[in-house]
Design a protein around this motif. Structure first.
Motif, PDB file in Angstrom:
ATOM      1  N   ILE A 182       1.027  -0.756  -0.021  1.00 38.80           N
ATOM      2  CA  ILE A 182       0.243  -0.269  -0.342  1.00 38.80           C
ATOM      3  C   ILE A 182       1.255   1.079   0.072  1.00 38.80           C
ATOM      4  O   ILE A 182       1.150   1.844  -1.069  1.00 38.80           O
TER       5      ILE A 182
ATOM      6  N   ASP B 143       4.098   1.243  -1.259  1.00 35.21           N
ATOM      7  CA  ASP B 143       5.077   1.424  -2.324  1.00 35.21           C
ATOM      8  C   ASP B 143       3.692   1.941  -2.982  1.00 35.21           C
ATOM      9  O   ASP B 143       4.327   2.802  -3.659  1.00 35.21           O
ATOM     10  N   VAL B 144       2.886   1.935  -3.271  1.00 31.71           N
ATOM     11  CA  VAL B 144       1.574   2.139  -4.146  1.00 31.71           C
ATOM     12  C   VAL B 144       1.347   3.497  -4.026  1.00 31.71           C
ATOM     13  O   VAL B 144       1.637   4.571  -5.254  1.00 31.71           O
TER      14      VAL B 144
ATOM     15  N   LYS C  67       4.243   5.700  -5.108  1.00 28.17           N
ATOM     16  CA  LYS C  67       4.466   6.068  -6.500  1.00 28.17           C
ATOM     17  C   LYS C  67       3.362   6.796  -7.060  1.00 28.17           C
ATOM     18  O   LYS C  67       4.169   7.433  -8.594  1.00 28.17           O
ATOM     19  N   VAL C  68       2.602   6.675  -6.874  1.00 30.02           N
ATOM     20  CA  VAL C  68       1.394   7.897  -7.695  1.00 30.02           C
ATOM     21  C   VAL C  68       1.904   9.048  -7.297  1.00 30.02           C
ATOM     22  O   VAL C  68       0.685   9.244  -7.214  1.00 30.02           O
TER      23      VAL C  68
ATOM     24  N   PHE D 154      -0.852  12.198  -8.735  1.00 29.43           N
ATOM     25  CA  PHE D 154      -1.895  13.310  -7.602  1.00 29.43           C
ATOM     26  C   PHE D 154      -1.443  14.306  -7.966  1.00 29.43           C
ATOM     27  O   PHE D 154      -2.253  15.884  -7.668  1.00 29.43           O
TER      28      PHE D 154
ATOM     29  N   GLY E 161      -3.469  17.002 -10.867  1.00 29.05           N
ATOM     30  CA  GLY E 161      -3.634  15.576 -10.059  1.00 29.05           C
ATOM     31  C   GLY E 161      -4.866  16.813  -8.987  1.00 29.05           C
ATOM     32  O   GLY E 161      -4.775  17.234  -8.603  1.00 29.05           O
ATOM     33  N   PRO E 162      -5.649  15.512  -8.686  1.00 34.80           N
ATOM     34  CA  PRO E 162      -6.789  16.314  -7.347  1.00 34.80           C
ATOM     35  C   PRO E 162      -5.891  16.477  -6.157  1.00 34.80           C
ATOM     36  O   PRO E 162      -6.413  17.105  -5.283  1.00 34.80           O
TER      37      PRO E 162
ATOM     38  N   VAL F 138      -6.308  14.019  -1.340  1.00 33.54           N
ATOM     39  CA  VAL F 138      -7.742  12.396  -1.941  1.00 33.54           C
ATOM     40  C   VAL F 138      -6.308  11.358  -2.537  1.00 33.54           C
ATOM     41  O   VAL F 138      -6.939  10.578  -2.303  1.00 33.54           O
TER      42      VAL F 138
ATOM     43  N   GLU G 250      -6.597  10.500   1.354  1.00 35.40           N
ATOM     44  CA  GLU G 250      -8.664   9.917   1.561  1.00 35.40           C
ATOM     45  C   GLU G 250      -7.764   8.122   0.728  1.00 35.40           C
ATOM     46  O   GLU G 250      -8.423   7.735   1.167  1.00 35.40           O
ATOM     47  N   LEU G 251      -7.366   8.250  -0.216  1.00 39.50           N
ATOM     48  CA  LEU G 251      -7.615   6.682  -1.045  1.00 39.50           C
ATOM     49  C   LEU G 251      -6.828   5.858  -0.034  1.00 39.50           C
ATOM     50  O   LEU G 251      -7.517   4.716   0.310  1.00 39.50           O
TER      51      LEU G 251
ATOM     52  N   LEU H  88      -8.824   4.952   3.074  1.00 45.47           N
ATOM     53  CA  LEU H  88     -10.351   4.255   2.609  1.00 45.47           C
ATOM     54  C   LEU H  88      -9.487   2.909   2.453  1.00 45.47           C
ATOM     55  O   LEU H  88      -9.900   1.581   2.414  1.00 45.47           O
ATOM     56  N   TRP H  89      -8.288   2.769   1.338  1.00 45.99           N
ATOM     57  CA  TRP H  89      -8.089   1.048   1.349  1.00 45.99           C
ATOM     58  C   TRP H  89      -7.397   0.738   2.453  1.00 45.99           C
ATOM     59  O   TRP H  89      -8.023  -0.818   2.821  1.00 45.99           O
TER      60      TRP H  89
ATOM     61  N   LYS I 159     -10.514  -0.427   4.409  1.00 55.42           N
ATOM     62  CA  LYS I 159     -11.419  -1.748   4.382  1.00 55.42           C
ATOM     63  C   LYS I 159     -10.678  -3.330   4.578  1.00 55.42           C
ATOM     64  O   LYS I 159     -11.159  -4.607   4.727  1.00 55.42           O
ATOM     65  N   MET I 160      -9.094  -3.269   4.063  1.00 53.33           N
ATOM     66  CA  MET I 160      -7.920  -3.937   4.472  1.00 53.33           C
ATOM     67  C   MET I 160      -8.202  -4.209   6.014  1.00 53.33           C
ATOM     68  O   MET I 160      -8.439  -5.780   5.835  1.00 53.33           O
TER      69      MET I 160
END
Lengths: 106, 370
Positions: B13, B15-16, B19-20, B24, B28-29, B33, B36-37, B40-41, B44-45
């Protein structure tokens, strides 16, 4: 660079997909950016599995179905046993989906 | 170093997200954001049980137990021996004197000595520190254990008020006894409860405003009004929350329901790798799927996969369940061989979801009988 979208079907991949879906639906995120995140997830997950994981597993069972299509093997096992160093799991039915590892190195 | 599954997921998580982050921020947003992503991720996990415990960026410590937050004052209470925050019953807090002590009405400050004399001839010559249900046992028997608390409680020490606070003063509101003004003073002055937000709003009348929305009948008009305001405020807030299950913008419906079916790729859901090998090299001995005349091609590039050729009765049994309940192994294969009816395969870098557990492996060997 090509990635395997295979890992998006895992728990972590599904959680990410759901999160991205919600955010795109609400307009917080663009679909293009969501796809970029998923592609990055593919890469990160693959790399993590190569570098961070050390365990080995052995699988035995009755093969009910095998399928090879588009360089993807799908096996459906019955009464399978998954054994690794720590524990053993028995399942009545399991599905294995495997992509060709050589494709990533092309 | 053996890393647990949870740690690997957390690493992925992070790492992703790292990298993004550039994508963003640049056009990007934005970072918010992205945060927040990530939140939320991770949430859920945790709900799935795939990762556990509070997520520390450096390590994953175990959740610290709440610990014994036993207020010291509890030890001083003679009749409270069972739970930390167990609220004394109404009878224990405000002993209806005629019922409990037919001997004598409790007078604050003067009762102690006299009541302590009483248990002599009675069944329990024990000290008031005896715990348990003595106070509520029998009528007609003097309950000296009740009396000491009364004068002690009239002084409103910290402990009792905290106990009352945890039931949000419901008992006290119902009672409406003379103890309330002192309690009310405590609440106004303590300022340590979340009620402190409400205290300034309401004049310190003979009541304690409730936060749970269940208004009592014998409240005064002002309090009922205030609670009505609270409730309507909450309702308004609820109605302002945008819905996420409303109409879906066009063109995105497929994306939501079918992971992997994004418009730009146009691949069938069964296609796990984005590497579309041109001129599909199907090896011999495999169930070849070359040309299909079936109606309803999934996409332009790939022929239909002929899913319906399989044993429908066997496959449908499992498809009726939730897909997540299916035991699934996702991996890459190095080699798959077969000798007569014995199949052998070597897999690598896989995720197994079995018996509600996630297990990762770097190598796997399989032996199956067909």
């Amino acid at each position: 660079m090509a990635t395997f979208e295979l890992y998006r079907r895992s728990t972590i991949g599904m959680c990410l997909t759901e999160t991205l879906d919600e955010m795109v639906s609400s307009g917080t995120l663009t679909p293009e950016l969501a796809i970029q995140v998923l592609v990055q997830f593919d890469k990160s997950m693959t790399e993590a599995l190569e570098t961070q994981v050390k365990s080995k597993v052995s699988i035995k069972g009755h093969l009910h179905t095998y399928r090879f299509c588009d360089n993807v093997w799908t096996f459906i096992l019955q009464d399978a046993t998954f054994k690794n160093e720590e524990c053993q799991e028995n399942v009545g039915r399991a599905k294995i989906v495997a992509c060709d590892s050589k494709l990533l190195s092309q | 170093m053996a890393t647990t599954t949870s740690q690997v997921y957390i690493h992925v998580i992070e790492d992703v997200v790292d990298k993004v982050r550039d994508d963003f921020i640049n056009g990007g947003p934005g970072e918010a954001v992205l945060s927040e992503l990530q939140a939320l991720w991770e949430m859920k996990m945790m709900q799935c049980g795939a990762i556990c415990g509070p997520i520390e960026r450096s390590s994953v410590p175990k959740t610290v137990a709440g610990g014994a937050i036993t207020p010291v004052h509890d030890l001083n209470v003679p009749y409270e021996g069972t739970e930390e925050y167990e609220t004394p019953t109404a009878d224990m807090l405000f002993p209806p004197t005629p019922l409990q002590t037919p001997m004598q009405t409790p007078l604050p400050g003067t009762v102690d000595n006299s009541m302590y004399h009483l248990p002599g001839p009675n069944d329990y010559p024990t000290t008031p520190h005896d715990t348990g249900g003595v106070p509520e046992v029998k009528v007609g028997r003097p309950s000296p254990y009740m009396q000491p608390p009364s004068p002690w409680m009239n002084q409103r020490p910290l402990g009792v008020d905290v106990n009352v606070a945890y039931v949000e003063g419901r008992d006290e509101v119902d009672r409406g006894t003379s103890h309330q003004p002192t309690t009310q003073d405590f609440f106004v002055s303590s300022g340590k409860r979340k009620r402190e937000d409400l205290a300034p709003h309401f004049n310190t009348g003979p009541y304690i405003p409730q936060q749970d929305g269940a208004g009592d009948v014998n409240l005064e008009g002002l309090q009922a009004e205030a609670i009505g305001e609270m409730l309507s405020a909450q309702t308004n807030m609820a109605s302002r929350i945008p819905q996420h299950d409303g109409p879906i913008p066009d063109g995105y419906e497929d994306i939501i329901t079918t992971p992997g079916l994004y418009p730009y790729q146009g691949v069938a859901s069964e296609d796990y790798n984005a590497v579309n090998t041109p001129g599909q090299d199907l090896q011999t001995g495999t169930p070849a799927v070359i040309t299909q005349s079936e109606v309803g091609d999934d996409d332009d590039d790939e022929p239909p996969l002929n899913e319906n050729d399989d044993d429908d009765d066997f496959d449908d049994v499992d498809q009726g369940d939730e897909p997540n309940a299916q035991q699934l192994v996702l991996a890459q294969f190095d080699k798959v061989t077969r000798t007569k009816s014995k199949w052998k395969c070597t897999l690598k870098d896989g995720i197994m979801h079995i018996n509600d557990k996630d297990i990762l492996f770097t190598k796997a060997t399989g032996e199956f009988d067909f």
